[in-house]
Design an enzyme around this catalytic site. Structure first.
Site, PDB file in Angstrom:
ATOM      1  N   ASN A  49      -2.959  -0.176  -2.437  1.00 41.70           N
ATOM      2  CA  ASN A  49      -2.680  -0.410  -1.020  1.00 41.70           C
ATOM      3  C   ASN A  49      -2.947  -1.862  -0.638  1.00 41.70           C
ATOM      4  O   ASN A  49      -3.815  -2.527  -1.206  1.00 41.70           O
ATOM      5  CB  ASN A  49      -3.446   0.559  -0.112  1.00 41.70           C
ATOM      6  N   VAL A  50      -2.147  -2.336   0.297  1.00 42.38           N
ATOM      7  CA  VAL A  50      -2.235  -3.720   0.781  1.00 42.38           C
ATOM      8  C   VAL A  50      -2.221  -3.660   2.305  1.00 42.38           C
ATOM      9  O   VAL A  50      -1.213  -3.273   2.911  1.00 42.38           O
ATOM     10  CB  VAL A  50      -1.052  -4.561   0.251  1.00 42.38           C
ATOM     11  N   GLU A  51      -3.360  -4.005   2.897  1.00 42.29           N
ATOM     12  CA  GLU A  51      -3.488  -3.876   4.355  1.00 42.29           C
ATOM     13  C   GLU A  51      -3.036  -5.145   5.073  1.00 42.29           C
ATOM     14  O   GLU A  51      -2.674  -6.142   4.438  1.00 42.29           O
ATOM     15  CB  GLU A  51      -4.936  -3.508   4.689  1.00 42.29           C
ATOM     16  N   CYS A  60       0.742   1.505   1.933  1.00 41.47           N
ATOM     17  CA  CYS A  60      -0.013   2.433   1.089  1.00 41.47           C
ATOM     18  C   CYS A  60       0.264   2.125  -0.387  1.00 41.47           C
ATOM     19  O   CYS A  60       1.281   1.491  -0.723  1.00 41.47           O
ATOM     20  CB  CYS A  60       0.405   3.870   1.383  1.00 41.47           C
ATOM     21  N   GLU A  62       1.378   4.018  -2.522  1.00 41.16           N
ATOM     22  CA  GLU A  62       2.642   4.634  -2.930  1.00 41.16           C
ATOM     23  C   GLU A  62       3.826   3.717  -2.622  1.00 41.16           C
ATOM     24  O   GLU A  62       4.853   3.780  -3.300  1.00 41.16           O
ATOM     25  CB  GLU A  62       2.824   5.983  -2.225  1.00 41.16           C
ATOM     26  N   CYS A  93      -0.808  10.691   1.557  1.00 37.57           N
ATOM     27  CA  CYS A  93      -0.626  10.966   2.990  1.00 37.57           C
ATOM     28  C   CYS A  93       0.776  11.518   3.227  1.00 37.57           C
ATOM     29  O   CYS A  93       1.651  11.456   2.356  1.00 37.57           O
ATOM     30  CB  CYS A  93      -0.886   9.709   3.822  1.00 37.57           C
ATOM     31  N   CYS A  96       3.699   9.218   2.712  1.00 39.27           N
ATOM     32  CA  CYS A  96       3.937   8.882   1.308  1.00 39.27           C
ATOM     33  C   CYS A  96       4.504  10.059   0.524  1.00 39.27           C
ATOM     34  O   CYS A  96       5.209   9.854  -0.467  1.00 39.27           O
ATOM     35  CB  CYS A  96       2.668   8.330   0.690  1.00 39.27           C
TER      36      CYS A  96
END
Ligand code: THU
Length: 135
Positions: A49-51, A60, A62, A93, A96
């Site tokens: 994940n990359v926020e 996410c 995915e 989630c 995803c």
């Protein structure tokens, strides 16, 4: 063609998902996620994940995995697992699950907190490309 459960090296997939954790960019949630999948032609792909400071733009794990699927040659997903920061199995989630559904191989399997499940079990009666056919 459906990949039999026994043909999936789940330990190897888990290893890749856990390795992906170290690449996660999670300054806001501090909740790294690593995902890995086996493609229908035998590749292993992964993602983290990359926020983003604009929280809603967070990608996410995915998302990265699906991008990697295409960047590494396309195809479909035969088996999938994702893990939390402790390396424990995590349920993808809802959004995803829809991402994964789009690229599922027939009989795609997911390792979940309840054991191995099919895509249809984790996203029953899914909306998908089939609904747009003939539009
Ligand atoms: N997250 C994923 O990467 N995949 C999921 O399926 C569940 C949630 C991430 C998004 C966010 O960076 C963090 O977990 C906390 O929600």
């Amino acid at each position: 063609m459906t990949t039999p459960t026994s043909a999936v090296n789940w330990d190897l997939l888990l290893e890749h998902a856990r390795a992906a954790l170290s690449h996660a960019y999670v300054p806001y949630s501090k909740y790294p996620v690593g995902a890995a999948a086996l493609t229908d032609d035998g590749r292993i792909i992964s993602g983290c994940n990359v926020e983003n400071a604009s929280y809603g733009l967070t990608l996410c794990a995915e998302c990265a995995l699906v991008s990697s699927l295409h960047m590494s040659g396309g195809g479909l997903l035969a088996a999938f697992v994702c893990v939390d920061g402790a390396g424990e199995i995590l349920m993808p989630c809802g959004r995803c699950r829809q991402l994964l559904y789009e690229f599922r191989a027939p009989g795609m399997q997911l390792m979940t907190v309840s054991g191995i499940r099919t895509m249809d079990q984790v996203l029953p009666d899914a909306f998908g490309p089939q609904h747009l056919e003939g539009q």
